[in-house]
Design a protein around this motif. Sequence first.
Motif, short mmCIF file in Angstrom:
data_model
loop_
_atom_site.label_atom_id
_atom_site.label_comp_id
_atom_site.label_asym_id
_atom_site.label_seq_id
_atom_site.Cartn_x
_atom_site.Cartn_y
_atom_site.Cartn_z
N LEU A 30 -2.02 -3.52 3.78
CA LEU A 30 -0.83 -4.35 3.58
C LEU A 30 -1.22 -5.78 3.22
CD1 LEU A 30 2.25 -4.62 3.78
CD2 LEU A 30 1.97 -5.08 6.22
N LEU A 31 -2.17 -6.30 3.97
CA LEU A 31 -2.64 -7.67 3.72
C LEU A 31 -3.13 -7.82 2.29
CD1 LEU A 31 -3.49 -10.52 4.52
CD2 LEU A 31 -5.57 -9.57 5.51
N SER A 32 -3.93 -6.88 1.84
CA SER A 32 -4.48 -7.02 0.48
C SER A 32 -3.38 -6.91 -0.56
CB SER A 32 -5.59 -5.98 0.25
OG SER A 32 -5.04 -4.75 -0.14
N LYS A 33 -2.38 -6.07 -0.28
CA LYS A 33 -1.27 -5.96 -1.22
C LYS A 33 -0.44 -7.25 -1.27
CE LYS A 33 -0.72 -0.98 -1.51
NZ LYS A 33 -0.29 0.18 -0.71
N VAL A 34 -0.24 -7.85 -0.11
CA VAL A 34 0.50 -9.11 -0.10
C VAL A 34 -0.30 -10.19 -0.81
CG1 VAL A 34 1.47 -10.92 1.35
CG2 VAL A 34 1.79 -8.54 1.98
#
Lengths: 179, 179
Positions: free
Chosen positions: B169-173
Motif C-alpha cells: 500500500l505504501l509503495s502504491k501511495v
Amino acid sequence: MATRLVILGLLREQSLHGYEIKQIIEEHMGDWTNIAFGSIYYALGKLEEEGFVERVATEQEGNRPSRNIYQITEHGQIEFLRRLRELWRVPQRQYFDFDLALFFIEALPREEMLSYLRGRVAGLEATLAHLDAHQADQDALPEVPPIANAIFEHSRCHIEAELAWTQDLLSKVEQGLYP
Amino acid sequence: MATRLVILGLLREQSLHGYEIKQIIEEHMGDWTNIAFGSIYYALGKLEEEGFVERVATEQEGNRPSRNIYQITEHGQIEFLRRLRELWRVPQRQYFDFDLALFFIEALPREEMLSYLRGRVAGLEATLAHLDAHQADQDALPEVPPIANAIFEHSRCHIEAELAWTQDLLSKVEQGLYP
DNA sequence: CCTTTATTATTCTACGTTGTATATTCTACC
DNA sequence: GGTAGAATATACAACGTAGAATAATAAAGG
C-alpha cells in the motif's frame, strides 16, 4: 466499535437519518465491516449527547415511521479527524478464537480434528475463489474507487495467510507432530 | 466471547475460583487472548444459571475476600465439547478497523498519510522482531507444549501478511496511485 | 384483487465487556 | 516499625452490541 467514526465520516458529506446511514454502510462497506443497525441509533444518541451531532429535523412521509435527521457540528468535524488519526496511528492487535481450539487440542480425537482441519482448508480455498470471482465482477465496473482494491487485497492477504498456516498445521498433525 | 469455553475447559481439569481462572488465563493464554477479568465473573454466573457449573465451596483465608469455588457439571462437560466442536467447525471472519481509515482516505493530507504508513511498517517490523526474540526465549525452555508453537506461528503469519500488505500500500501511495 | 412479502424507520431489551471501586493482606524498603 | 505498593478476590455500573418487536406502506405474484 468504530461506529462513531463511520457516522461522523458519512455526516461530513451530508445530513442523514439513521436508516440512511444503515443503508450506506450496507451498500458501500457491507463486505468488510459488521456494524449492526442497532449500534447506529445508539451511537447517534451518544454523539448528540456529546455535541458532535445535532438533530436538525424530524420528517415523516405519509404515515411511515418518522425519521430524525442529524447534522455534524464543528466539534464533530474535529472529533472525526481525531478518531481518524487514531486509527491511522494505533495498530490493532488481532486475536483468534481458533487458537483456543488448539489450546484444548487433546479434548477431541485425532481423526475428528483432522477432518475439521481439512474442512477448514477447503473452506478457505472456497472463500478465496469466491472472493476473486466477486472481484472480477467489480473490476468490470468502472465507478469503483481505487481504494476499494486495497481494502479487498487486505482481506484477501489475511485469508491467504490463514490458509497457508492451516495447511501447515494440517500437515504437521498428519505427520503426528502433535499428540 | 469465548470466555465460557475457556472457563469450562479449565474447570475440566480441576475446580477453581474466579481469580485462579484469571491467573491461569493471564499466564498461559495472555499472549493470544484478551479476556477481561470482569468477563470471567459474569460468565461464571451465567454458566451456573445454565447448570454447566456448580458452586461447591466458599473459602476464605484469614480476612481476605472470600472466594467461590466452581466445579464443572456433566452438562458442562457436554457443553464444553459442543462449543469446542463449533470452534473447530465454524471459521470466523476477521474485520479490520483500519479499512475505515482507507475508506476516508481523502480526509487527511497525502503527506500525513504517508508518514502514518511508514510508521505502521516500522511498527509491524518491530513487532515481528520482538515476537521472534520472545520465541527464542521460549524455545530455550523445555516444558512448553508443542501446540504453543502453532499458536505462535498463527499470530506471526498474520502480522507478516499485514506487513506485506502495508508495504505494498505504501509503495502504491508513493507512486501516486491513490488521490 | 387479495394476500404475502419486502421496505421503511426506530425503539427497546437482553446480553456481554471493561474497568473502577472496595477492602484486606503481604512484601519491600528506608 | 511504618508506609508505599503489589497481590488477593469479587461486585458493580457504564458502555456498547445484536437483534426482536412494532407498525405502516409499497411491491409482487397468482
